[in-house]
Design a protein around this motif. Structure first.
Motif, PDB file in Angstrom:
ATOM      1  N   ILE A  17      33.740 105.422  21.096  1.00 13.94           N
ATOM      2  CA  ILE A  17      33.895 104.454  22.179  1.00 13.94           C
ATOM      3  C   ILE A  17      35.345 104.397  22.648  1.00 13.94           C
ATOM      4  O   ILE A  17      35.629 104.394  23.846  1.00 13.94           O
ATOM      5  CB  ILE A  17      33.412 103.061  21.721  1.00 13.94           C
ATOM      6  N   ILE A  18      36.269 104.385  21.713  1.00  6.81           N
ATOM      7  CA  ILE A  18      37.691 104.312  22.078  1.00  6.81           C
ATOM      8  C   ILE A  18      38.117 105.577  22.809  1.00  6.81           C
ATOM      9  O   ILE A  18      38.805 105.504  23.833  1.00  6.81           O
ATOM     10  CB  ILE A  18      38.554 104.047  20.827  1.00  6.81           C
ATOM     11  N   TYR A  19      37.714 106.740  22.320  1.00  7.92           N
ATOM     12  CA  TYR A  19      38.042 107.991  23.019  1.00  7.92           C
ATOM     13  C   TYR A  19      37.464 108.002  24.438  1.00  7.92           C
ATOM     14  O   TYR A  19      38.128 108.423  25.381  1.00  7.92           O
ATOM     15  CB  TYR A  19      37.508 109.200  22.253  1.00  7.92           C
ATOM     16  N   GLN A  20      36.227 107.553  24.590  1.00  6.03           N
ATOM     17  CA  GLN A  20      35.603 107.535  25.914  1.00  6.03           C
ATOM     18  C   GLN A  20      36.355 106.611  26.869  1.00  6.03           C
ATOM     19  O   GLN A  20      36.582 106.956  28.029  1.00  6.03           O
ATOM     20  CB  GLN A  20      34.142 107.093  25.809  1.00  6.03           C
ATOM     21  N   GLU A  21      36.745 105.446  26.388  1.00  7.95           N
ATOM     22  CA  GLU A  21      37.477 104.498  27.234  1.00  7.95           C
ATOM     23  C   GLU A  21      38.836 105.066  27.648  1.00  7.95           C
ATOM     24  O   GLU A  21      39.240 104.951  28.804  1.00  7.95           O
ATOM     25  CB  GLU A  21      37.663 103.158  26.514  1.00  7.95           C
ATOM     26  N   PRO A  63      27.348  82.081  12.703  1.00 11.00           N
ATOM     27  CA  PRO A  63      28.297  82.813  13.543  1.00 11.00           C
ATOM     28  C   PRO A  63      29.154  83.755  12.700  1.00 11.00           C
ATOM     29  O   PRO A  63      29.624  83.387  11.627  1.00 11.00           O
ATOM     30  CB  PRO A  63      29.136  81.701  14.182  1.00 11.00           C
ATOM     31  N   LEU A  64      29.321  84.962  13.192  1.00  6.14           N
ATOM     32  CA  LEU A  64      30.166  85.949  12.533  1.00  6.14           C
ATOM     33  C   LEU A  64      31.144  86.521  13.540  1.00  6.14           C
ATOM     34  O   LEU A  64      30.936  86.425  14.754  1.00  6.14           O
ATOM     35  CB  LEU A  64      29.319  87.081  11.946  1.00  6.14           C
ATOM     36  N   MET A  65      32.181  87.148  13.035  1.00  3.38           N
ATOM     37  CA  MET A  65      33.201  87.752  13.884  1.00  3.38           C
ATOM     38  C   MET A  65      33.451  89.175  13.388  1.00  3.38           C
ATOM     39  O   MET A  65      33.678  89.393  12.202  1.00  3.38           O
ATOM     40  CB  MET A  65      34.499  86.944  13.804  1.00  3.38           C
ATOM     41  N   VAL A  66      33.382  90.121  14.315  1.00  2.00           N
ATOM     42  CA  VAL A  66      33.677  91.518  14.005  1.00  2.00           C
ATOM     43  C   VAL A  66      35.100  91.812  14.457  1.00  2.00           C
ATOM     44  O   VAL A  66      35.479  91.478  15.579  1.00  2.00           O
ATOM     45  CB  VAL A  66      32.697  92.472  14.717  1.00  2.00           C
ATOM     46  N   THR A  67      35.875  92.405  13.585  1.00  2.00           N
ATOM     47  CA  THR A  67      37.236  92.809  13.915  1.00  2.00           C
ATOM     48  C   THR A  67      37.325  94.325  13.850  1.00  2.00           C
ATOM     49  O   THR A  67      36.934  94.926  12.849  1.00  2.00           O
ATOM     50  CB  THR A  67      38.260  92.196  12.936  1.00  2.00           C
ATOM     51  N   ALA A  99      35.216  90.318  18.272  1.00  3.17           N
ATOM     52  CA  ALA A  99      34.059  89.910  19.068  1.00  3.17           C
ATOM     53  C   ALA A  99      33.147  89.099  18.156  1.00  3.17           C
ATOM     54  O   ALA A  99      33.008  89.401  16.968  1.00  3.17           O
ATOM     55  CB  ALA A  99      33.326  91.122  19.633  1.00  3.17           C
ATOM     56  N   ASP A 100      32.542  88.082  18.704  1.00  3.10           N
ATOM     57  CA  ASP A 100      31.675  87.204  17.933  1.00  3.10           C
ATOM     58  C   ASP A 100      30.204  87.552  18.154  1.00  3.10           C
ATOM     59  O   ASP A 100      29.833  88.077  19.201  1.00  3.10           O
ATOM     60  CB  ASP A 100      31.887  85.745  18.362  1.00  3.10           C
ATOM     61  N   TYR A 101      29.411  87.236  17.162  1.00  9.88           N
ATOM     62  CA  TYR A 101      27.961  87.336  17.296  1.00  9.88           C
ATOM     63  C   TYR A 101      27.322  86.355  16.332  1.00  9.88           C
ATOM     64  O   TYR A 101      27.996  85.804  15.461  1.00  9.88           O
ATOM     65  CB  TYR A 101      27.448  88.767  17.083  1.00  9.88           C
ATOM     66  N   THR A 102      26.035  86.133  16.502  1.00  7.78           N
ATOM     67  CA  THR A 102      25.315  85.189  15.655  1.00  7.78           C
ATOM     68  C   THR A 102      24.216  85.915  14.903  1.00  7.78           C
ATOM     69  O   THR A 102      23.424  86.648  15.494  1.00  7.78           O
ATOM     70  CB  THR A 102      24.693  84.056  16.507  1.00  7.78           C
ATOM     71  N   ARG A 103      24.177  85.696  13.608  1.00  5.34           N
ATOM     72  CA  ARG A 103      23.135  86.274  12.763  1.00  5.34           C
ATOM     73  C   ARG A 103      21.995  85.255  12.683  1.00  5.34           C
ATOM     74  O   ARG A 103      22.218  84.088  12.357  1.00  5.34           O
ATOM     75  CB  ARG A 103      23.690  86.578  11.379  1.00  5.34           C
ATOM     76  N   SER A 104      20.791  85.704  12.999  1.00  7.39           N
ATOM     77  CA  SER A 104      19.667  84.778  13.094  1.00  7.39           C
ATOM     78  C   SER A 104      18.708  84.865  11.909  1.00  7.39           C
ATOM     79  O   SER A 104      17.803  84.049  11.802  1.00  7.39           O
ATOM     80  CB  SER A 104      18.887  85.043  14.374  1.00  7.39           C
ATOM     81  N   GLY A 105      18.856  85.848  11.070  1.00  8.81           N
ATOM     82  CA  GLY A 105      17.935  86.013   9.953  1.00  8.81           C
ATOM     83  C   GLY A 105      16.885  87.074  10.207  1.00  8.81           C
ATOM     84  O   GLY A 105      16.130  87.435   9.308  1.00  8.81           O
ATOM     85  N   ALA A 137      34.227  94.912  20.586  1.00  8.46           N
ATOM     86  CA  ALA A 137      35.563  94.849  19.978  1.00  8.46           C
ATOM     87  C   ALA A 137      36.282  96.191  20.109  1.00  8.46           C
ATOM     88  O   ALA A 137      37.493  96.233  20.353  1.00  8.46           O
ATOM     89  CB  ALA A 137      35.450  94.442  18.508  1.00  8.46           C
ATOM     90  N   ALA A 138      35.547  97.299  19.979  1.00  4.42           N
ATOM     91  CA  ALA A 138      36.161  98.624  20.127  1.00  4.42           C
ATOM     92  C   ALA A 138      36.650  98.838  21.559  1.00  4.42           C
ATOM     93  O   ALA A 138      37.734  99.394  21.779  1.00  4.42           O
ATOM     94  CB  ALA A 138      35.170  99.720  19.744  1.00  4.42           C
ATOM     95  N   ARG A 139      35.891  98.397  22.546  1.00  5.57           N
ATOM     96  CA  ARG A 139      36.333  98.503  23.948  1.00  5.57           C
ATOM     97  C   ARG A 139      37.583  97.663  24.200  1.00  5.57           C
ATOM     98  O   ARG A 139      38.496  98.079  24.910  1.00  5.57           O
ATOM     99  CB  ARG A 139      35.207  98.103  24.897  1.00  5.57           C
TER     100      ARG A 139
END
Length: 168
Positions: free
Chosen positions: A56-60, A98-102, A128-134, A150-152
Motif C-alpha cells: 500500500i505504501i509503495y503504491q501511494e 474500540p481498538l486502534m491500529v498503529t 486508525a480506529d476500528y471497533t471489534r464486535s465479536g 493507517a498505511a495510507r
C-alpha cells in the motif's frame, strides 16, 4: 498601578511590531508550492513489497512520485509494522470494543548512481480506529481496513517528509 499597565501595553506593542520581522527572517519552504509541487516526479525505483502494508505504501508513493525502471534511479525501500491495541483501559461487558491500529513505516532512499551520497531515512507513524464486535469475519475485515487506512496515512506523511527534505 497605572505605570505597570502602561508598561505592559508598550511591551505588548513592541512584541507585536517585532514579531513579523522575526518571522520574516525564518526560511519557510512550503511543500505544496514550488518546483517539487509543480513536477513531483522524482525518478524513483521501488523495492518489492513483502507485506500488504508495504504494498500500500509503495503504491501511494508511486502514484504521487512516479516510478522508474532505470538502474541508476534512487532505490526506495520501506519497512512497515502494524500493531493493534485496545483503547480502553478498564474491562467492559459490552461486546463492541474500540481498538486502534498503529502503522510505523520507515522509508530509506539509497542512491544507485555511484555517488557517495549516504542513504536517507524517514520514519513516520499513523493510526486508525476500528471497533471489534465479536463476529470473527467482521472483526478481521475491520482490522484489515483500519491497517490499510493507517498505511495510507503513513505513506502520505512519508511523502511530505521526503518533499520537505528535498526542498532544502
Amino acid at each position: 498601578m497605572s505605570w505597570s499597565k502602561a508598561l505592559r501595553h508598550s511591551v505588548l506593542a513592541g512584541i507585536m511590531l517585532s514579531l513579523p520581522v522575526a518571522l520574516g527572517a525564518c526560511s519557510f519552504s512550503p511543500v505544496y508550492s514550488g518546483t517539487l509541487a509543480a513536477q513531483p516526479g522524482l525518478n524513483l525505483a521501488y523495492a518489492k513489497p513483502t507485506s500488504r502494508l508495504q504494498q500500500i505504501i509503495y503504491q501511494e508513493l508511486a502514484l504521487r512520485f512516479g516510478r522508474s525502471d532505470s538502474q541508476t534511479a534512487p532505490l526506495v525501500t520501506v519497512s512497515a509494522i502494524g500493531s493493534a491495541a485496545e483503547m480502553m483501559v478498564t474491562p467492559t461487558t459490552n461486546p463492541a470494543k474500540p481498538l486502534m491500529v498503529t502503522v510505523t513505516a520507515t522509508l530509506t532512499i539509497t542512491a544507485r548512481d555511484g555517488s557517495d551520497t549516504p542513504p536517507r531515512s524517514f520514519t513516520r507513524s499513523a493510526t486508525a480506529d476500528y471497533t471489534r464486535s465479536g463476529q470473527v469475519m467482521a472483526d478481521n475485515a475491520a482490522a484489515e481496513n483500519a491497517a490499510e487506512r493507517a498505511a495510507r496515512s503513513a505513506a502520505e506523511s512519508l511523502r511530505l517528509a521526503l518533499l520537505a527534505a528535498l526542498s532544502r
